[in-house]
Design a protein around this motif. Structure first.
Motif, mmCIF file in Angstrom:
data_model
loop_
_atom_site.group_PDB
_atom_site.id
_atom_site.type_symbol
_atom_site.label_atom_id
_atom_site.label_comp_id
_atom_site.label_asym_id
_atom_site.label_seq_id
_atom_site.Cartn_x
_atom_site.Cartn_y
_atom_site.Cartn_z
ATOM 1 N N ARG A 201 0.842 -1.215 0.000
ATOM 2 C CA ARG A 201 0.000 0.000 0.000
ATOM 3 C C ARG A 201 0.873 1.259 0.000
ATOM 4 O O ARG A 201 0.619 2.207 -0.746
ATOM 5 C CB ARG A 201 -0.910 -0.020 1.223
ATOM 6 C CG ARG A 201 -1.804 1.179 1.335
ATOM 7 C CD ARG A 201 -2.747 1.008 2.502
ATOM 8 N NE ARG A 201 -3.365 2.270 2.817
ATOM 9 C CZ ARG A 201 -3.634 2.685 4.031
ATOM 10 N NH1 ARG A 201 -3.354 1.928 5.062
ATOM 11 N NH2 ARG A 201 -4.186 3.851 4.237
ATOM 12 N N LEU A 202 1.911 1.275 0.824
ATOM 13 C CA LEU A 202 2.803 2.433 0.867
ATOM 14 C C LEU A 202 3.580 2.589 -0.432
ATOM 15 O O LEU A 202 3.760 3.707 -0.931
ATOM 16 C CB LEU A 202 3.763 2.314 2.052
ATOM 17 C CG LEU A 202 3.110 2.457 3.420
ATOM 18 C CD1 LEU A 202 4.085 2.054 4.518
ATOM 19 C CD2 LEU A 202 2.594 3.872 3.632
ATOM 20 N N GLU A 203 4.032 1.483 -0.995
ATOM 21 C CA GLU A 203 4.749 1.529 -2.268
ATOM 22 C C GLU A 203 3.853 2.086 -3.374
ATOM 23 O O GLU A 203 4.282 2.914 -4.172
ATOM 24 C CB GLU A 203 5.274 0.144 -2.656
ATOM 25 C CG GLU A 203 6.440 -0.323 -1.832
ATOM 26 C CD GLU A 203 7.685 0.537 -2.021
ATOM 27 O OE1 GLU A 203 8.069 0.817 -3.169
ATOM 28 O OE2 GLU A 203 8.261 0.951 -1.009
ATOM 29 N N ASP A 204 2.621 1.633 -3.410
ATOM 30 C CA ASP A 204 1.681 2.085 -4.443
ATOM 31 C C ASP A 204 1.317 3.556 -4.293
ATOM 32 O O ASP A 204 0.981 4.223 -5.271
ATOM 33 C CB ASP A 204 0.400 1.238 -4.410
ATOM 34 C CG ASP A 204 0.620 -0.187 -4.879
ATOM 35 O OD1 ASP A 204 1.687 -0.465 -5.486
ATOM 36 O OD2 ASP A 204 -0.273 -1.028 -4.645
ATOM 37 N N LEU B 246 14.398 5.319 2.554
ATOM 38 C CA LEU B 246 14.949 6.267 3.521
ATOM 39 C C LEU B 246 13.849 6.854 4.395
ATOM 40 O O LEU B 246 13.967 6.912 5.626
ATOM 41 C CB LEU B 246 15.716 7.384 2.799
ATOM 42 C CG LEU B 246 16.274 8.491 3.686
ATOM 43 C CD1 LEU B 246 17.274 7.930 4.686
ATOM 44 C CD2 LEU B 246 16.915 9.563 2.824
ATOM 45 N N LEU B 247 12.756 7.270 3.786
ATOM 46 C CA LEU B 247 11.661 7.850 4.561
ATOM 47 C C LEU B 247 11.021 6.814 5.484
ATOM 48 O O LEU B 247 10.625 7.147 6.612
ATOM 49 C CB LEU B 247 10.623 8.469 3.630
ATOM 50 C CG LEU B 247 11.111 9.744 2.924
ATOM 51 C CD1 LEU B 247 10.120 10.166 1.852
ATOM 52 C CD2 LEU B 247 11.320 10.858 3.937
ATOM 53 N N ALA C 201 9.440 -1.552 7.056
ATOM 54 C CA ALA C 201 10.684 -1.093 6.435
ATOM 55 C C ALA C 201 11.441 -2.268 5.837
ATOM 56 O O ALA C 201 11.923 -2.206 4.696
ATOM 57 C CB ALA C 201 11.553 -0.351 7.457
ATOM 58 N N LEU C 202 11.547 -3.351 6.585
ATOM 59 C CA LEU C 202 12.249 -4.532 6.092
ATOM 60 C C LEU C 202 11.553 -5.093 4.857
ATOM 61 O O LEU C 202 12.207 -5.450 3.871
ATOM 62 C CB LEU C 202 12.345 -5.591 7.191
ATOM 63 C CG LEU C 202 13.120 -6.858 6.857
ATOM 64 C CD1 LEU C 202 14.571 -6.525 6.473
ATOM 65 C CD2 LEU C 202 13.084 -7.815 8.038
ATOM 66 N N ALA C 203 10.227 -5.139 4.886
ATOM 67 C CA ALA C 203 9.464 -5.643 3.740
ATOM 68 C C ALA C 203 9.626 -4.755 2.513
ATOM 69 O O ALA C 203 9.648 -5.243 1.384
ATOM 70 C CB ALA C 203 7.987 -5.775 4.110
ATOM 71 N N LEU D 59 13.249 6.546 8.439
ATOM 72 C CA LEU D 59 13.049 7.712 9.312
ATOM 73 C C LEU D 59 11.756 7.585 10.108
ATOM 74 O O LEU D 59 11.663 8.067 11.241
ATOM 75 C CB LEU D 59 13.055 9.002 8.498
ATOM 76 C CG LEU D 59 14.391 9.404 7.903
ATOM 77 C CD1 LEU D 59 14.222 10.601 6.969
ATOM 78 C CD2 LEU D 59 15.420 9.688 8.976
ATOM 79 N N LYS D 60 10.764 6.920 9.533
ATOM 80 C CA LYS D 60 9.491 6.708 10.217
ATOM 81 C C LYS D 60 9.683 5.889 11.498
ATOM 82 O O LYS D 60 8.985 6.102 12.486
ATOM 83 C CB LYS D 60 8.511 6.012 9.267
ATOM 84 C CG LYS D 60 7.142 5.803 9.816
ATOM 85 C CD LYS D 60 6.364 7.084 9.913
ATOM 86 C CE LYS D 60 4.944 6.801 10.380
ATOM 87 N NZ LYS D 60 4.281 7.994 10.850
ATOM 88 N N ILE D 61 10.665 4.984 11.493
ATOM 89 C CA ILE D 61 10.961 4.212 12.709
ATOM 90 C C ILE D 61 11.346 5.173 13.837
ATOM 91 O O ILE D 61 10.870 5.046 14.972
ATOM 92 C CB ILE D 61 12.091 3.183 12.464
ATOM 93 C CG1 ILE D 61 11.655 2.154 11.429
ATOM 94 C CG2 ILE D 61 12.497 2.511 13.779
ATOM 95 C CD1 ILE D 61 12.793 1.272 10.927
ATOM 96 N N GLN D 62 12.189 6.153 13.524
ATOM 97 C CA GLN D 62 12.613 7.134 14.533
ATOM 98 C C GLN D 62 11.432 7.965 15.015
ATOM 99 O O GLN D 62 11.311 8.249 16.211
ATOM 100 C CB GLN D 62 13.706 8.038 13.967
ATOM 101 C CG GLN D 62 14.237 9.032 14.971
ATOM 102 C CD GLN D 62 14.887 8.357 16.164
ATOM 103 O OE1 GLN D 62 15.597 7.370 16.011
ATOM 104 N NE2 GLN D 62 14.660 8.873 17.353
ATOM 105 N N GLU D 63 10.565 8.332 14.102
ATOM 106 C CA GLU D 63 9.378 9.093 14.491
ATOM 107 C C GLU D 63 8.530 8.293 15.481
ATOM 108 O O GLU D 63 8.087 8.821 16.510
ATOM 109 C CB GLU D 63 8.539 9.448 13.259
ATOM 110 C CG GLU D 63 7.262 10.186 13.599
ATOM 111 C CD GLU D 63 6.317 10.322 12.428
ATOM 112 O OE1 GLU D 63 5.235 10.902 12.642
ATOM 113 O OE2 GLU D 63 6.622 9.851 11.316
#
Length: 111
Positions: A14-17, A28-29, A78-80, A32-36
């Motif tokens: 879904r995020l990729e699409d 990269l984003l 992120a890993l996926a 960064l979302k992990i840090q958020e």
């Protein structure tokens, strides 16, 4: 109960699409979302302990747990997004952790 990796894969797709950015920027984003999300854990802990004078006890420990779950899910997504075989990559990593920890436990156990 849903299959965790199926859900993670659906979220990643879904995020990729949704994104028109180049692949490297999307990754990269996501990282960064992990840090958020980790920042939201910190905010919830501060709130659960009532350490923000302006907000007081603004969170519960259940809120902290939910935020930690968000960090985990975000990392899995992120890993996926980085590797389509994320479940296998993660399983191998967990096997290494288990082997390392069991090895340390065996060494520390008195005979």
């Amino acid at each position: 109960m849903t299959d965790t990796w199926q859900t993670i894969t659906r979220l990643a797709v879904r995020l990729e699409d949704h994104s028109t950015l180049p692949h490297e920027q999307r990754i990269l984003l996501q990282l960064l979302k992990i840090q958020e999300e980790a920042g939201e854990v910190a905010e919830a802990v501060i709130g659960a302990m009532g350490q923000n004078p302006r907000k007081g006890h603004s969170h519960t420990w259940e809120d902290v747990e939910a935020e930690v779950c968000d960090v985990i899910v975000t990392g899995m997504v992120a890993l996926a997004r980085m590797n389509p075989d994320a479940a296998t990559v993660f399983a191998r990593h967990m096997e290494r952790i288990a082997a390392r920890d069991l090895g340390e436990a065996t060494q520390c156990t008195p005979q």
